[in-house]
Design a protein around this motif. Structure first.
Motif, PDB file in Angstrom:
ATOM      1  N   ALA A  48     -22.025  18.001  -2.189  1.00 18.26           N
ATOM      2  CA  ALA A  48     -22.704  17.479  -0.999  1.00 18.26           C
ATOM      3  C   ALA A  48     -22.680  15.955  -0.920  1.00 18.26           C
ATOM      4  N   VAL A  49     -22.088  15.285  -1.923  1.00 16.12           N
ATOM      5  CA  VAL A  49     -22.034  13.821  -1.917  1.00 16.12           C
ATOM      6  C   VAL A  49     -21.250  13.320  -0.709  1.00 16.12           C
ATOM      7  N   ASN A  50     -21.758  12.288  -0.064  1.00 12.34           N
ATOM      8  CA  ASN A  50     -21.063  11.665   1.060  1.00 12.34           C
ATOM      9  C   ASN A  50     -20.301  10.434   0.576  1.00 12.34           C
ATOM     10  N   TYR A  51     -19.068  10.304   1.017  1.00 15.11           N
ATOM     11  CA  TYR A  51     -18.294   9.099   0.741  1.00 15.11           C
ATOM     12  C   TYR A  51     -18.362   8.144   1.932  1.00 15.11           C
TER      13      TYR A  51
ATOM     14  N   GLU B  96     -24.609   7.201  -4.374  1.00 14.86           N
ATOM     15  CA  GLU B  96     -23.788   5.983  -4.404  1.00 14.86           C
ATOM     16  C   GLU B  96     -22.984   5.891  -5.702  1.00 14.86           C
ATOM     17  N   LEU B  97     -23.573   6.340  -6.798  1.00 15.25           N
ATOM     18  CA  LEU B  97     -22.876   6.308  -8.087  1.00 15.25           C
ATOM     19  C   LEU B  97     -21.648   7.215  -8.067  1.00 15.25           C
ATOM     20  N   ILE B  98     -21.819   8.425  -7.581  1.00 14.42           N
ATOM     21  CA  ILE B  98     -20.700   9.372  -7.578  1.00 14.42           C
ATOM     22  C   ILE B  98     -19.634   8.947  -6.573  1.00 14.42           C
ATOM     23  N   ALA B  99     -20.051   8.474  -5.404  1.00 18.16           N
ATOM     24  CA  ALA B  99     -19.075   7.992  -4.411  1.00 18.16           C
ATOM     25  C   ALA B  99     -18.283   6.815  -4.980  1.00 18.16           C
ATOM     26  N   SER B 100     -18.959   5.943  -5.721  1.00 20.96           N
ATOM     27  CA  SER B 100     -18.275   4.800  -6.353  1.00 20.96           C
ATOM     28  C   SER B 100     -17.305   5.269  -7.422  1.00 20.96           C
ATOM     29  N   LEU B 101     -17.665   6.326  -8.144  1.00 19.10           N
ATOM     30  CA  LEU B 101     -16.760   6.904  -9.141  1.00 19.10           C
ATOM     31  C   LEU B 101     -15.512   7.456  -8.471  1.00 19.10           C
ATOM     32  N   PHE B 102     -15.669   8.170  -7.349  1.00 19.84           N
ATOM     33  CA  PHE B 102     -14.517   8.696  -6.618  1.00 19.84           C
ATOM     34  C   PHE B 102     -13.602   7.561  -6.159  1.00 19.84           C
ATOM     35  N   GLU B 103     -14.216   6.489  -5.688  1.00 17.58           N
ATOM     36  CA  GLU B 103     -13.437   5.325  -5.254  1.00 17.58           C
ATOM     37  C   GLU B 103     -12.635   4.749  -6.423  1.00 17.58           C
ATOM     38  N   ALA B 104     -13.269   4.678  -7.600  1.00 14.72           N
ATOM     39  CA  ALA B 104     -12.593   4.144  -8.788  1.00 14.72           C
ATOM     40  C   ALA B 104     -11.421   5.024  -9.194  1.00 14.72           C
TER      41      ALA B 104
ATOM     42  N   GLY C 277      -8.309  21.000  -8.769  1.00 17.38           N
ATOM     43  CA  GLY C 277      -9.697  21.345  -8.521  1.00 17.38           C
ATOM     44  C   GLY C 277     -10.524  20.272  -7.851  1.00 17.38           C
ATOM     45  N   PRO C 278     -10.599  19.033  -8.399  1.00 18.48           N
ATOM     46  CA  PRO C 278     -11.434  18.007  -7.766  1.00 18.48           C
ATOM     47  C   PRO C 278     -11.039  17.724  -6.321  1.00 18.48           C
ATOM     48  N   ASN C 279      -9.731  17.649  -6.050  1.00 18.12           N
ATOM     49  CA  ASN C 279      -9.283  17.395  -4.676  1.00 18.12           C
ATOM     50  C   ASN C 279      -9.563  18.579  -3.763  1.00 18.12           C
ATOM     51  N   THR C 280      -9.499  19.784  -4.311  1.00 17.39           N
ATOM     52  CA  THR C 280      -9.670  20.986  -3.495  1.00 17.39           C
ATOM     53  C   THR C 280     -11.122  21.225  -3.118  1.00 17.39           C
ATOM     54  N   PHE C 281     -12.018  21.036  -4.078  1.00 17.09           N
ATOM     55  CA  PHE C 281     -13.392  21.490  -3.891  1.00 17.09           C
ATOM     56  C   PHE C 281     -14.393  20.394  -3.531  1.00 17.09           C
ATOM     57  N   ILE C 282     -14.031  19.108  -3.696  1.00 17.27           N
ATOM     58  CA  ILE C 282     -15.007  18.041  -3.464  1.00 17.27           C
ATOM     59  C   ILE C 282     -14.647  17.274  -2.188  1.00 17.27           C
ATOM     60  N   PRO C 283     -15.358  17.510  -1.089  1.00 13.76           N
ATOM     61  CA  PRO C 283     -15.037  16.845   0.184  1.00 13.76           C
ATOM     62  C   PRO C 283     -15.043  15.317   0.085  1.00 13.76           C
ATOM     63  N   ALA C 284     -15.975  14.740  -0.682  1.00 17.28           N
ATOM     64  CA  ALA C 284     -16.039  13.286  -0.780  1.00 17.28           C
ATOM     65  C   ALA C 284     -14.800  12.710  -1.454  1.00 17.28           C
ATOM     66  N   MET C 285     -14.225  13.443  -2.398  1.00 14.99           N
ATOM     67  CA  MET C 285     -12.986  12.994  -3.025  1.00 14.99           C
ATOM     68  C   MET C 285     -11.856  12.978  -2.000  1.00 14.99           C
TER      69      MET C 285
ATOM     70  N   ASN D 181      -3.525   9.628  14.147  1.00 16.85           N
ATOM     71  CA  ASN D 181      -4.579   9.499  13.145  1.00 16.85           C
ATOM     72  C   ASN D 181      -3.969   9.701  11.758  1.00 16.85           C
ATOM     73  N   PRO D 182      -3.761   8.631  10.997  1.00 19.73           N
ATOM     74  CA  PRO D 182      -3.127   8.748   9.681  1.00 19.73           C
ATOM     75  C   PRO D 182      -3.829   9.719   8.738  1.00 19.73           C
ATOM     76  N   GLU D 183      -5.140   9.885   8.904  1.00 15.32           N
ATOM     77  CA  GLU D 183      -5.864  10.791   8.019  1.00 15.32           C
ATOM     78  C   GLU D 183      -5.382  12.232   8.151  1.00 15.32           C
ATOM     79  N   ASP D 184      -4.807  12.566   9.311  1.00 12.94           N
ATOM     80  CA  ASP D 184      -4.298  13.931   9.507  1.00 12.94           C
ATOM     81  C   ASP D 184      -3.093  14.221   8.614  1.00 12.94           C
ATOM     82  N   LEU D 185      -2.465  13.175   8.086  1.00 12.56           N
ATOM     83  CA  LEU D 185      -1.287  13.350   7.235  1.00 12.56           C
ATOM     84  C   LEU D 185      -1.663  13.538   5.771  1.00 12.56           C
ATOM     85  N   ILE D 186      -2.968  13.561   5.489  1.00 11.50           N
ATOM     86  CA  ILE D 186      -3.467  13.721   4.116  1.00 11.50           C
ATOM     87  C   ILE D 186      -4.403  14.930   4.118  1.00 11.50           C
ATOM     88  N   PHE D 187      -4.047  16.008   3.437  1.00  7.80           N
ATOM     89  CA  PHE D 187      -4.853  17.223   3.534  1.00  7.80           C
ATOM     90  C   PHE D 187      -4.702  18.116   2.302  1.00  7.80           C
ATOM     91  N   VAL D 188      -5.644  19.043   2.185  1.00  8.93           N
ATOM     92  CA  VAL D 188      -5.631  20.049   1.129  1.00  8.93           C
ATOM     93  C   VAL D 188      -4.995  21.314   1.698  1.00  8.93           C
TER      94      VAL D 188
END
Length: 429
Positions: free
Chosen positions: A162-165, A197-205, A229-237, A261-268
């Motif tokens: 449920a973490v928001n990025y 914020e900690l987990i979102a910052s970890l994803f960014e790192a 797994g992390p890319n598949t199941f974690i929306p914030a990642m 929309n460039p984001e459409d070119l990146i997907f699971v």
């Protein structure tokens, strides 16, 4: 209508933290059964459990059904059931090329490894060549770091998902080493930064680490598949990748075609967590019928229930590395750990020295060198989690070694290396 056992083919991806398995129809390449589970460090046991489930769903597999395996744990299990081993980059590539032929890049985050594959057009032909890179020597930038820090922060799986990025304040976190990522997170937590914020910052790192290191200076080409797994199941990642990759495309003028929309070119993609297991099957479809035919679970069961230990015993020997007497003495002399003795400095003597610090992931090392490049003092200490206190303690030891008889240490310059080099550089000048 039931499918004959010799028309089935099984693929397993025995990873560092999970086992993924698929059963497919040889003719249609349809996935008839699949499962994904953590093995809790028990790879053979989980494989045995999977085969028990599969044999209930599809009887009479022994001596009829081919099995192909990939992943870090496959090398141990495959010979026990007569399966054929498939290298995991090849397995993932086969799945991508079969189901998503327009793919330009793949980013896969595993439990303890990460890989990026880029398909580049060959300027001299219509062919594409793969540029694979993989981090399998360090857990930095992988799912293991997420697991460890999530556990330390006592964040449940539901809270992690449920973490928001987007829209979340990000803080500096080291991504190149799990130890220092944890150190940064610990410090931020002590300052009162919220878990989201900690987990979102970890994803960014993690994203920044893999984009800067695993790409080897190359640009990810669209479209980009997010696997593991992390890319598949974690929306914030997923959101972290979608935020950062388009910025690189814009900076480098990457051709995105008519995509608005460039984001459409990146997907699971569908079955993203099973791509390696499915790729092992696709590899097997090109093999002769007699390759990798399932020999049953008997040897795997024996290995788990005692064979693993007895195998170690059989491989041992009563013969020592060296014989007693002169040979042993020579061995001890040749491989003895050095214990250098340094000169004692006199009371009131000013000792001018240059300091070298190696801030590693598990230990901190320091040396002092005089103007003639002679080593005059050394100190070593295991890390307690934070490189700053570790280095301060190491410096105190060096100073005590020099000043114990009343000398005065005068440090002329400092050089740093190791994982903590940048932090130490800023802290100690």
């Amino acid at each position: 209508m039931a499918i004959s056992s010799n028309n089935l083919i099984i693929g397993l991806d025995v990873g560092s933290t999970t086992v993924k398995a698929v059963v497919m129809d040889k003719k249609t390449q349809e996935v008839l059964w699949k499962d994904y589970q953590r093995h809790e460090t028990k790879q053979p046991e989980k494989c045995l459990e999977f085969f028990g489930i599969i044999e209930k769903e599809f009887p009479n597999l022994k001596d009829q059904t081919q099995v192909f395996m990939t992943g870090s744990g496959a090398g141990t299990v495959a010979p026990l059931i007569n399966a054929k081993f498939v290298q995991e980059v090849n397995a993932v590539s086969l799945s991508v090329e079969r189901f998503y032929p327009e793919t330009g890049s793949v980013i896969e985050l595993g439990g303890q490894d990460a890989k990026i594959i880029i398909w580049q057009e060959d300027p001299n032909s219509d062919d594409k060549r793969k540029l694979p890179t993989m981090n399998d020597k360090c857990a930095g930038g992988t799912g293991a770091v997420i697991d460890k820090i999530g556990s330390k922060l006592q964040i449940s799986t539901e809270e992690l998902l449920a973490v928001n990025y987007k829209g979340t304040k990000l803080h500096p976190v080291a991504g190149k080493c799990g130890v220092f990522a944890e150190t940064d997170i610990n410090g931020l937590q002590k300052q009162g930064v919220q878990s989201n914020e900690l987990i979102a910052s970890l994803f960014e790192a993690i994203v920044q680490q893999n984009l800067s290191v695993l790409t080897r200076g190359n640009t990810l080409l669209p479209q980009v598949l997010l696997l593991g797994g992390p890319n598949t199941f974690i929306p914030a990642m997923q959101d972290a990748w979608k935020h950062n990759i388009p910025k690189i495309w814009e900076e480098r003028g990457t051709d995105l075609g008519d995509c608005e929309n460039p984001e459409d070119l990146i997907f699971v993609p569908e079955n993203a967590e099973y791509f390696a297991a499915i790729g092992a099957v696709l590899y097997g479809l090109e093999e002769p019928e007699g390759v990798g035919v399932f020999s049953g679970i008997e040897n795997l069961d024996k290995y788990i229930n005692g064979g693993r230990v007895s195998g170690l015993a059989e491989g041992s020997s009563d013969t020592g590395l060296v014989n007693e007497g002169e040979e042993l003495n020579d061995f001890k002399t040749e491989y003895a750990v050095s214990n250098p003795e340094y000169s004692n400095f006199k009371k009131g003597q000013v000792v001018k020295a240059w300091l070298g610090i190696d801030g590693g992931s598990t230990s901190t090392k320091g040396v002092l060198v005089d103007k003639d490049k002679n080593l005059i003092a050394e100190a070593y200490g295991l890390s307690k989690g934070n490189p700053i206190p570790d280095t301060i303690e190491m410096l105190k030891n060096l100073q005590e070694n020099v000043e114990k008889d009343g000398a005065i240490l005068d440090i002329q310059g400092v050089g740093t290396t190791g994982y903590a080099k940048d932090m130490l550089k800023e802290t100690f000048g």
